[in-house]
Design an enzyme around this catalytic site. Structure first.
Site, PDB file in Angstrom:
ATOM      1  N   ASP A 118      40.847  31.137  45.467  1.00 41.24           N
ATOM      2  CA  ASP A 118      40.609  32.128  44.472  1.00 41.24           C
ATOM      3  C   ASP A 118      41.138  31.604  42.944  1.00 41.24           C
ATOM      4  O   ASP A 118      41.806  30.930  42.781  1.00 41.24           O
ATOM      5  CB  ASP A 118      41.649  33.243  45.016  1.00 41.24           C
ATOM      6  CG  ASP A 118      41.573  34.408  44.042  1.00 41.24           C
ATOM      7  OD1 ASP A 118      40.413  34.638  43.312  1.00 41.24           O
ATOM      8  OD2 ASP A 118      42.578  35.594  44.005  1.00 41.24           O
ATOM      9  N   CYS A 145      33.167  38.559  46.244  1.00 40.32           N
ATOM     10  CA  CYS A 145      34.534  37.694  46.746  1.00 40.32           C
ATOM     11  C   CYS A 145      35.502  38.689  47.151  1.00 40.32           C
ATOM     12  O   CYS A 145      35.402  39.449  48.062  1.00 40.32           O
ATOM     13  CB  CYS A 145      34.907  36.660  45.678  1.00 40.32           C
ATOM     14  SG  CYS A 145      34.801  37.413  43.893  1.00 40.32           S
ATOM     15  N   ALA A 171      37.645  40.434  44.059  1.00 36.75           N
ATOM     16  CA  ALA A 171      37.446  41.207  42.882  1.00 36.75           C
ATOM     17  C   ALA A 171      35.877  41.425  42.787  1.00 36.75           C
ATOM     18  O   ALA A 171      35.497  42.535  42.189  1.00 36.75           O
ATOM     19  CB  ALA A 171      38.187  40.883  41.682  1.00 36.75           C
ATOM     20  N   GLY A 172      34.921  40.568  43.083  1.00 39.27           N
ATOM     21  CA  GLY A 172      33.615  40.529  42.788  1.00 39.27           C
ATOM     22  C   GLY A 172      33.246  40.219  41.147  1.00 39.27           C
ATOM     23  O   GLY A 172      32.153  40.617  40.775  1.00 39.27           O
ATOM     24  N   GLY A 195      34.709  36.645  39.510  1.00 36.23           N
ATOM     25  CA  GLY A 195      34.951  35.034  39.336  1.00 36.23           C
ATOM     26  C   GLY A 195      34.090  34.244  40.291  1.00 36.23           C
ATOM     27  O   GLY A 195      33.115  33.688  39.795  1.00 36.23           O
ATOM     28  N   ARG A 196      34.538  34.230  41.572  1.00 36.98           N
ATOM     29  CA  ARG A 196      33.858  33.063  42.403  1.00 36.98           C
ATOM     30  C   ARG A 196      32.326  33.634  42.743  1.00 36.98           C
ATOM     31  O   ARG A 196      31.203  33.205  42.739  1.00 36.98           O
ATOM     32  CB  ARG A 196      34.275  33.242  43.802  1.00 36.98           C
ATOM     33  CG  ARG A 196      35.642  32.529  43.809  1.00 36.98           C
ATOM     34  CD  ARG A 196      36.413  32.351  45.123  1.00 36.98           C
ATOM     35  NE  ARG A 196      37.200  33.507  45.396  1.00 36.98           N
ATOM     36  CZ  ARG A 196      38.068  33.616  46.308  1.00 36.98           C
ATOM     37  NH1 ARG A 196      38.237  32.843  47.147  1.00 36.98           N
ATOM     38  NH2 ARG A 196      38.981  34.855  46.067  1.00 36.98           N
ATOM     39  N   GLN A 256      35.155  34.088  35.872  1.00 36.94           N
ATOM     40  CA  GLN A 256      36.376  34.769  35.407  1.00 36.94           C
ATOM     41  C   GLN A 256      37.137  33.787  34.820  1.00 36.94           C
ATOM     42  O   GLN A 256      37.882  33.959  33.810  1.00 36.94           O
ATOM     43  CB  GLN A 256      37.020  35.499  36.628  1.00 36.94           C
ATOM     44  CG  GLN A 256      38.311  36.244  36.362  1.00 36.94           C
ATOM     45  CD  GLN A 256      38.989  36.872  37.480  1.00 36.94           C
ATOM     46  OE1 GLN A 256      38.472  36.564  38.674  1.00 36.94           O
ATOM     47  NE2 GLN A 256      39.774  38.046  37.233  1.00 36.94           N
TER      48      GLN A 256
END
EC number: 3.1.3.48
Length: 1997
Positions: free
Chosen positions: A1870, A1904, A1906-1907, A1909-1910, A1948
């Site tokens: 994360d 991911c 939060a939807g 960053g990754r 992010q």
């Protein structure tokens, strides 16, 4: 002859003499015993003294003296027994000796009557008649008593004895009731035993019988009669035979009979039953007749007649009543016989609708059925089709037809093609055909159809149209000296064109052109002049013309000049006038490409001035010559106004002693830059040049306190202006401020270090919480002061201010006085574990109190800190009885004062107290557990009613005590006190002793079968009540009741007879129960009930009874003869309820007694019964072939009888003849009815009983006549005939036929006597011969002579007709041929909507498949097929189907909008769409829309196959959208018979209503907004065959096709498209230069401007990603940064220089991208819980919407956003990791969005925190997610990712499943990035490969936690890798920028942004290495393993 008495005396004398004895002794005796019965007497006596001689003589009033033989019993006792005496008689007995005579009088017992019974014949509803035979012996009277069923006496009577027949009637009884009657014979003072019989009154009949009749049922209702009723029996009879019957309970008042014959007359009997007797009422009832079926009214093509046919209904019909009416008026009425099924009405009006009513009449009832029929309408007359001189028009006229009609239908034919099909009203006599697409000059055929209902009659004629002028004549182009016109050729016939041009009334040009010409150019014309051009179409002698007005372009002006004359707000211009025609000059003033002044100037004027302009601004003046609305080329010149000075100049030192900042309001108008100068005493200190957009600057390193002058110069071009202001710097402040209290509570001392610089003096202020207390002014030479009389413990703020002019500098210090201790410290309250201490607050300021608890000077708890307002504190959880010390500290800041107090806790009370009587009635034991702490002893006391009974002191180690000598059942209060010194703590509890038991319990049944009485003696002590338990013998509880303590007995009722019970009694006191007291008892068994004779015959009697209630052991059964002798006895099991006695004598009366036994108790019932006499045998009847006589003979009856009775009955039950005789054995009856069945009864009579034998016989019937046939069908027909005369009897008719096929004969009237039959199972088309005979009788039948007839059947219809569409213009029909003889088929195909015949033909019988071609697409057709055979036609078989609808065939490339045939303006494009562009082969085109695309050089030929496309508003507000569509407009092509000539004129961009009209930003709909000037567009037309359903709801998958895009069509430029563009370009370059200079000056400043891009969804990208426009954004923020692939690694190294300075700066620029968009829906309270993180929310504009549930507006929300890709605008869906409550929404989104691939780049749990819920099944078992079912099919686990495959389907659509792949990347931390780039690159490539292999799939879901960053990194990498594969540049910045426009925080972290660069670098390195080594690296990375590792600076965090 001597009397008997004299003879006896003589015999005694002789006997004495013969003894030879001496004188006999004297006898002395006494009577010992005497007994008498009905027929015997016994007497005994004893001799007193010596033996002696004696004799015993007896006599009665009917008998003389007789000697009674004596016998010796013992020496002194003698006796005499007499038998066969007369009952009830008094006998005198004399004991005679020589010297003594003793008389004894004895009476025999009377006997009851031998026969005692109830006479049923004389019994009524209210009376009961009894009779008996006289008793044998003597009887003086009879006592007769009447008892009810409960043996309660009702009536009694004493009746004197009669010698013959004795009887009596009881009156005033209750109807339907059972009674018991007892009779006792009385003779003198003696009574016989009673004889019993029973009887019942006749129940009352019902009253008020009501009938509700229907065709198949009867509803019977009635009212109850008086008295008792057990049930009602209803019987429905037909000629004495029971048809239906039913039994209902006594409460019922209605009953329904179903399944009856319609129209039939029945005999209804309602029988009341009670007490074994019956009563009845009867009534004749009739069912309603049924209506006829298959009623049809046909005209057979006739104008004036109608034929009515029907089928006879089932049931009885007497006649038919047929009426013909029109609009309620009866025209004709007929009454027909029941065998007739058709009739004709003639001389009717053509086309009129008639109503025919057929009434079936049966008796007084009837049933109606109505049908309508219409006569065939007449034709119109005088039909003509004329030309009215108008183009595309014909006028049709006619004369009305005779009769009635509803409307006319007019058909217009072009050859055989129907062009028009329209309906007009009946009052019309002409019709004008306009707008029907007629071709001018063409001859058409018109058909006028007269319609009346669904009937038609037609007439035809011909007519021709007028030729048409050219179409769309318009001016194609015009300049100063020429004019070009163009037109479109009309759909008509013509030979040539005539072209003419006129100037006003002067004809300039007149020229002939060929018919193929479409344009012409006129030259050498005057500029600005208006002309009239005319094109005339010539066709034979007909012509038509079209004209258009045009004007040449006017000439431009010359010598244009402009000047400002030194003014800031005005400009002045002049010019030389233009040549040619001029109406006026248009003068435009333009500033920054915006027209701010638009004036029209007279053509005579050549100058103009502009005022109120912006100062310092550069303006462009444009002068245009205008003539007739046409403008010349523009002439442009520039000028500038003088700039204005700035205002609002503000100079501020910002509180600093070496700094001044300057700000100002920007000068109005335009400014190039500002110069700011700082001076002191006229000397310039500093000078700055400021950009025009900046309105502030600053000066530093100045002298504190000094006054400076600021000058601001405004520059614009070569002009400037000035503004001035002054300001001073701030003085310096002191240092080292110190504040001390000197250990005092009211004193503070302040000191400091002197300030530097210039100042006037010091000012020292002391305050508390901003409240000023004192202020002192101190000379600048001093540096301390003192403050007294302050508040204790208060914190003071001291400010030392340096004063210099109006400015000052401050320095602060803090000091606090010493606080005071608390006051009045008191121990307020205490408990076992608490101490409560209070105090008064300390004087002064207190921050807090600290309180401590000490024991033996040790802290018990850590100190407690209290607020400064606290005045008390409670210590809890202390040890009871312990001494504590409490210390209270007053704390103010860092200083404190203290006070203390001491106190004790209360000892603890005991706990866990338990009181128990231990089962005793006089003692209580109490025990407890000690409480915490110390205690000295315990005190235990007992109280009764608040009076102390006992009290004891218990040592502290003892925890139990017992109280004795207490009262039973009494409640006591127990007190237990803990004693510790002087303190006590006590607890009170309550206990009760056990109550005592009752004594002397007894249970008595009191001779009752249903109750027991229980009694007892009162219990000792206290009792509240007694609980009495009734139990079975086995101890099962039956009842539980309670009685007050004062009660001593209880009665149990409603018990079971003969049952043994246990009774227990418990004494209750306060919830405690005593030991039970118990006894037992048994109820008397019940006698049997309903004892009755069930069967009596000549040799046996059968009895039945209802079993005794309750329990019993066995039955004893006795059968007695009339004389009381026992005939037979038996013992039977309790389960037996019937018994029979065999081999009895005929006609004898018997008495049966049944005794019930239970235990030692019994009970009995009895009944009388008689056998039946015998009947005759071998009774036979014969008609001997005659029709009017019958003979009967028989054998005599055995046994005894009185006589024979012969009764001959008619069929209806009435007597025909009656004879009585004893010696008959044969009899003949004459004069009988032919065919009638008679019944003979031969009755044997014996006493009141009889026996009968019956026999039936029938006379021969009469034959039928007049056979006929009707309703001839394919496999059935109806045969009718005339039956025998009505006065004869017959039952049926026998029907026979040849050939002997297996046919079925059906009687439709449910009456065998009906004169007709329906025959089924006939072979269709076969000829049959039938014969009919009359039949009499059922089992033994007689037949009449037959009658004959022949007939042929219809052919059968086809089977399984199935029609289905083949394509859009053809259907196929198949069927199964009929099993019949037939010739062929007749086939028709009609349109369902118009009923027009499209296809009709005859087909051979061998075929069963047919294709029908050339139909209209998407139309419903009705196919009808009939089978024909030798003039006979079968029933029609129909099926309907719809031809297919499909996408319109794609038009060829040349069919598109032609850029040469358009009219263009700066904001619109005018073009024409023709219906011929789209074929209706696959269905009619219903709607069009216009697809508009900005031309950008791409090679896309057609629009994207996506629906819907973006709207105009989305296109205008989102720069990334390049394509939009207009609103849908309806196509009228299908309405035009010649649709190829239909065209639509489209003016795109002109707010055309059909295209959606004017755009309204508040409404999200398709509209038609203006186009951009000077912009190239490509246009396509989209045609729909399927878009909306009948409710105007849009189909989810509409059917459409597109034309090819047109070539680019460029809109006209704004008026300044020439010189203005050049000037604008120059100004733009200058502006850019100034911006660069300003950026270099202020490079460290952050721009205040923020981007505000539109967040509309992008349409599919057609431009390379490296090209980004800044449309929709403010400022100059970039949106893309494409880098050439061969330059990327150097670019990346440059970004990484200086610790990634440039890369960090580039990432920082993305921080606010897209953040200006709203997230209102996500912030709703209903949706907050659906978000995993409250700062990661979807934008309203890009969020994914779910389908609403139950009208909940918030049910469409999910935290998910659409993200564009390289291929589609909704290529991805980005979402958060599902929560437990949003898993169902997640899968719902996957289902609704047609998702086939899901990418998951997180673990469910990371570092112990849940990042995502486990939202898929753990194994292969199916799971429900809402209404969806998900099953995991497979799971492939790899080292770094896992691939799963799911099957998903809806709960209601299990067959419609979808396969979904789930790609789960498992090694991505994360907020970080993977360890290497190779792993993720290979994963992205793998996912992309699967996506590319899923055509037709919806978006790919990526998430991911939060939807953002990754997830964002994955999507960006996917897009970038696709760029690397297809382009020569890569744009990482642009990709991330685009993502952030659609969802917040995408990519992010900065390390993720760097990681994307590393991935690109490594891919390019691997590509280069592969090229060098010719070894494939991608996508499987074999053999070569370059270092795919991240740079160390970006390690995981």
């Amino acid at each position: 002859m001597l009397s008997h008495g004299a003879g006896l005396a003589l015999w005694i004398t002789l006997s004495l003499l013969q003894t030879g004895l001496a004188e006999p002794e004297r006898c002395n005796f006494t009577l010992a015993e005497s007994k008498a019965s009905s027929h015997s007497v016994s007497i005994q006596w004893r001799i007193l003294g010596s033996p002696c001689n004696f004799s015993l003589i007896y006599s009665s009033d009917t008998l003389g003296a007789a000697l009674c033989p004596t016998f010796r019993i013992d020496n002194t006792t003698y006796g005499c027994n007499l038998q066969d005496l007369q009952a009830g008689t008094i006998y005198n007995f004399r004991i005679i000796s020589l010297d003594e005579e003793r008389t004894v009088v004895l009476q025999t017992d009377p006997l009851p009557p031998a026969r005692f019974g109830v006479s049923k014949e004389k019994t009524t509803s209210t009376s009961l008649h009894v009779w008996w035979t006289p008793s044998s012996g003597k009887v003086t009277s009879y006592e007769v008593q009447l008892f009810d069923e409960n043996n309660q006496k009702i009536q009694g009577v004493q009746i004197q004895e009669s010698t013959s027949w004795n009887e009596y009637t009881f009156f005033n009884l209750t109807a339907g009731s059972k009674y018991n009657i007892a009779i006792t014979a009385v003779s003198g003072g003696k009574r016989s035993f009673s004889v019993y019989t029973n009887g019942s009154t006749v129940p009352s009949p019902v009253k008020d019988i009501g009938i509700s009749t229907k065709a198949n049922s009867l509803l019977i209702s009635w009212s109850h009669g008086s008295g008792n009723v057990e049930r009602y029996r209803l019987m429905l009879m037909d000629k004495g035979i029971l048809v239906h019957g039913g039994v209902v309970d006594k409460h019922a008042t209605s009953y329904a009979f179903h399944g009856l014959t319609p129209g039939y007359l029945y005999n209804l009997t309602v029988m009341t039953e009670a007490a074994g007797l019956q009563n009845y009422r009867w009534k004749l009832v009739r069912t309603a007749p049924m209506e006829v079926s298959n009623l049809k009214v046909t005209n057979d093509g006739s104008l004036t007649s109608l034929k009515v046919k029907w089928q006879r209904p089932p049931g009885n019909v007497d006649s038919y009543n047929i009426t013909l009416s029109h609009k309620g008026t009866i025209k004709e009425s007929r009454v027909l016989a029941p065998w007739i099924t058709e009739t004709h009405f003639k001389e009717l009006v053509p086309g009129r609708l008639y109503q025919v009513t057929v009434s079936c009449v049966s008796g007084e009832l009837s049933a109606q059925k109505m049908a309508v029929g219409r006569t065939f309408p007449d034709k119109v007359a005088n039909l003509e089709a004329n030309n009215n001189g108008r183009m595309r028009s014909l006028v049709v006229s006619w004369s009305p037809p005779a009769g009635d009609w509803e409307q006319y239908r007019i058909l217009l034919f072009n050859d055989s093609v129907v062009l028009l099909n329209i309906t007009v009203g009946k009052e019309e006599t002409q019709y004008v055909m306009d707008d029907t697409g007629l071709v001018p000059g063409r001859q058409y055929e018109v058909e006028v159809i007269v319609e009346s209902g669904n009937l038609k009659n037609s007439e035809r004629c011909q007519g021709r149209t007028v030729p048409l002028a050219v179409l769309q004549l318009r001016v194609k182009h015009a300049n100063e000296t020429s004019l070009s016109i163009m037109w479109q050729t009309p759909v008509a016939e013509w030979e040539k064109y005539i072209i003419s041009l006129a100037d006003r009334d002067l004809l300039l040009i007149h020229k002939s052109l060929s018919k193929d010409a479409k344009e012409f150019t006129f030259t050498d014309l005057v500029p600005g002049r208006k002309y009239m051009a005319t094109v005339t179409s010539i066709s034979g002698d007909l012509k038509n013309s079209s004209s258009v007005k045009g004007r040449t372009v006017p000439a431009q002006v010359t010598d244009l000049h402009v000047a400002n004359q030194g003014m800031t707000s005005s400009l002045f211009t002049n010019w030389t006038q233009a040549q040619g025609d001029v109406e006026f000059y248009q003068v435009l003033l333009i500033h920054e490409n915006v027209v701010i002044k638009n004036e029209s100037i007279s053509s005579e004027t050549s100058r103009y001035s502009f005022h109120s302009l912006k100062s310092g601004s550069l303006y462009s003046v444009v002068v245009t010559t205008v003539s007739g609305g046409i403008s010349s080329r523009q002439v442009v010149v520039e000028g500038r106004t003088v700039p204005s000075s700035v205002s609002g100049v503000t100079v501020n030192n910002s509180g600093r002693n070496d700094y001044l900042s300057v700000s100002w309001l920007l000068a109005p108008g335009d400014v190039d830059n500002y110069e700011v100068t700082l001076s002191h005493d006229g000397k310039v200190v500093q000078s700055l040049v400021i950009a025009k957009s900046v309105r502030e600057c600053s000066f530093s390193s100045l002298t504190p306190g000094r006054l400076y002058t600021v000058t601001i110069t405004t520059r614009s071009g070569k002009y400037e202006n000035h503004s001035f202001s002054q300001e001073r710097t701030v003085p310096d402040k002191v240092q080292g401020v110190s504040v001390s209290n000197s250990a005092r509570s009211d004193y503070l001392r302040v000191s400091w270090v002197h300030a530097t610089g210039d100042f006037d003096h010091y000012e020292v202020t002391i305050k508390n919480k901003n409240n000023f207390i004192q202020t002192k002014s101190i000379p600048k030479s001093e540096n301390e002061c003192v403050f007294v009389q302050l508040v204790p413990g208060r914190l003071y703020s001291v400010t030392v201010t340096t004063k210099s002019g109006q400015y000052e500098a401050n320095e602060q210090g803090n000091g606090r006085t010493i606080p005071e201790p608390v006051k009045d410290l008191t121990l307020r309250n205490r408990s076992t574990e608490d101490l409560h201490v209070t105090w008064s607050g300390a004087n002064g300021d207190v921050d807090q109190y600290e309180i401590q608890l000490l024991f033996n000077d040790m802290k018990v708890f850590p100190p407690f800190h209290l607020v400064n307002t606290a005045t008390e504190y409670r210590f809890t959880s202390l040890t009871p009885g312990r001494q504590y010390k409490i210390l209270v500290l007053t704390i103010s800041g860092d200083v404190q004062q203290s006070a203390f107090i001491e106190g004790f806790t209360v000892p603890s009370a005991v706990k866990n107290i338990h009181i128990s009587p231990n089962g005793a009635t006089d003692s209580l034991t109490v025990n407890w557990t000690p409480g915490g702490g110390d205690v000295d002893s315990y005190t235990v006391s007992a109280f009764r009613h608040s009076q102390k009974v006992d009290s004891q002191t218990i040592p502290k180690h003892v925890f139990e005590h017992t109280f004795h000598r207490l009262e039973a059942g009494e409640q006591y209060q127990i007190m237990i006190a803990s004693v510790s010194g002087s303190l006590k703590n006590q607890i009170n509890v309550v206990g009760r002793t056990v109550p005592a038991s009752v004594q002397g319990v007894i249970a008595d049944n009191a001779y009752s079968s249903y109750s027991l009485i229980v009694s007892w003696q009162k219990a000792a002590g206290v009792a509240e009540r007694y609980d009495i338990l009734l139990l079975t013998e086995n101890g099962i509880l039956l009842r539980n009741t309670s009685e007050p303590a004062t009660t001593k007995q209880h009665k149990f009722e409603d018990l079971t007879p003969g049952k043994k019970y246990k009774i227990q009694i418990l004494t209750v006191s306060g919830g405690l129960f005593s030991k039970e007291a118990q006894t037992e008892g048994r109820t008397v068994p019940a006698a049997v009930t309903d004892l009755r004779i069930t069967e009596n015959s000549t040799r046996h009697l059968s009895f039945r009874w209802t079993a005794s209630e309750g329990e019993l052991s066995w039955y004893n059964i006795f059968l007695y003869n009339p004389d009381g002798n026992l005939q037979e006895r038996a013992q039977v099991d309790p389960l037996v309820q019937s018994f029979s006695f065999q081999n009895l004598l005929q006609g004898r009366m018997y008495k049966m007694v049944i005794v019930t036994h239970s235990g030692e108790l019994s009970n009995e019932s009895f009944i009388f019964g008689r056998t039946v006499p015998a009947s005759v045998s071998h009774l036979r009847g014969s008609n001997r072939n005659t029709t009017d006589s019958l003979w009967f003979n028989w054998s005599p009856a055995s046994g005894d009888f009185d006589f024979y009775e012969l009764i001959l009955y008619n069929p209806n039950g009435t007597k025909k003849e009656n004879w009585k005789d004893k010696d008959l054995t044969e009899w003949r009856f004459q004069g009988l009815v032919p065919g009638r069945k008679y019944v003979l009864w031969v009755v044997t009579h014996s006493g009141d009983l009889s026996n009968k034998v019956t026999a039936e016989s029938r006379t021969a019937p009469s034959p039928p006549s007049l056979m006929s046939f009707a309703d001839i069908a394919n496999t059935s027909l109806a045969i009718t005939w005339k039956g025998p005369p009505d006065w004869t009897d017959y039952n049926d008719f026998e029907l026979q036929w040849l050939p002997r096929d297996a046919l079925t004969v059906f009687n439709p009237y449910n009456n065998r006597k009906s004169e007709g039959r329906i025959v089924y199972g006939l072979r269709p088309g076969r000829s049959y011969q039938f014969n009919v005979k009359t039949v009499s009788g059922d089992s033994w039948k007689t037949y009449s002579k037959p009658i004959f007839g022949s007939v042929r059947t219809k052919p059968d219809k086809i089977q399984n007709l199935h029609c289905r569409p083949q394509n859009s213009t053809a259907i196929a029909c198949s069927w199964i041929p009929p099993d019949s003889d037939f010739d062929g088929y007749s086939i028709e195909c009609r349109k369902m909507d118009t009923q027009e015949v499209e296809f009709s033909r005859k087909l051979e019988k061998e075929k069963s498949l047919l294709n029908i071609m050339m139909l209209v697409p998407h139309k419903r057709y009705l196919v009808s097929i009939k089978v024909q055979s030798a003039g006979m036609t079968s029933e029609v078989v129909e099926d309907s189907t719809i031809t297919m609808i499909d996408r319109p065939p794609p038009p060829p490339p040349h069919i598109r909008v032609n850029e040469k045939d358009v009219l263009i303006s700066k904001s619109s494009i005018n073009f024409t769409v023709n219906c011929s562009w789209f074929s209706d082969t696959n269905g009619a085109v219903k709607y069009f829309t216009v697809v508009v695309r900005e031309a950008d050089g791409s090679d896309e030929l057609k629009p994207e196959q996506q629906h819907p496309l973006p709207s105009y508003l989305e296109y205008r507000h989102n720069a990334s959208i390049r394509v939009y569509q207009t609103n849908y407009f309806a196509s009228k092509c299908a309405e035009n018979p010649n649709s190829n000539s239909k065209s639509f004129n489209i003016k795109l961009g002109a707010e055309m209503e059909s295209l959606g009209g004017k755009c309204d930003p508040t409404q999200q709909k398709f509209c038609d907004g203006p186009l951009k000037p000077h912009t190239a567009y490509r246009i396509s037309i989209r045609a729909f065959t399927q878009l909306f359903d009948e409710d105007l709801k849009e189909f989810t998958k509409p059917l459409y096709s597109d034309t090819f895009f047109s070539l680019p069509i460029t809109t006209e430029s704004e008026p300044l498209f020439g010189a203005i563009e050049g000037v604008s370009a120059g100004l733009f370059l200058i502006g850019m230069l100034v911006a660069v200079v300003a950026l270099l000056i202020c490079r460290q400043k952050v721009s205040h401007g923020r981007e505000r891009p539109s967040a509309r969804l992008s349409i599919r990208r057609d431009r390379p990603l490296s090209v980004h426009l800044n449309l929709g954004q403010k400022g100059n923020r970039k949106t893309s940064c494409p880098i050439k692939i061969n330059q990327f690694e150097g670019h990346f190294m440059k970004l990484q220089a200086d610790s990634n300075y440039l890369l960090s700066k580039e990432y920082e620029e993305l921080k606010d991208v897209g953040r200006n968009q709203s997230c209102d829906i996500a912030l709703l309270p209903e949706n907050r819980g659906k978000n995993r993180y409250n700062n990661i929310l979807p934008y309203d504009a890009t969020r994914v919407k779910l389908s609403n549930v139950d009208d909940d507006p918030c049910s469409d929300y999910i935290n998910a956003s659409y993200i564009p890709g390289n291929n589609f605008r909704r290529e991805y869906i980005v979402t958060q990791g599902p929560l437990p409550g949003t898993k169902d929404d997640f899968w719902k989104m996957v289902w609704e969005q047609n998702v086939h691939n899901i990418v998951m780049v997180t673990q469910c749990v990371e570092k112990g925190r849940v990042k995502c819920d486990h939202y898929w099944p753990a194994d292969q078992d199916s799971l429900y997610y809402g209404d969806l079912i998900l099953q995991m099919l497979s799971e492939s686990v790899l080292p770094e990712w896992t691939i799963r495959e799911f099957k998903i389907c809806g709960e209601e659509q299990l067959d419609a499943h979808r396969l979904i792949r789930h790609f789960h990347y498992t090694v991505w931390p994360d907020h970080g990035v993977p360890e290497t780039t190779q792993s993720l690159i290979q994963f992205v490539r793998t996912v992309r490969d699967y996506i590319n292999r899923s055509p037709g799939a919806g978006p790919t879901v990526v998430h991911c936690s939060a939807g953002v960053g990754r997830t964002g990194t994955f999507i960006a990498l996917d897009r970038i890798l696709q760029q690397l594969d297809s382009k020569d540049s890569v744009d990482i910045y642009g990709a991330v920028h685009d993502l952030r426009l659609h969802r917040v925080h995408m990519v992010q972290t900065e390390c993720q942004y760097v990681y994307l660069h590393q991935c690109v670098r490594d891919v390019l390195r691997a590509r280069k290495l592969r090229s060098e080594q010719e070894n494939p690296l991608f996508p499987i990375y074999e053999n070569v393993n370059p270092e795919y590792h991240r740079d160390p600076v970006y390690s995981r965090h």
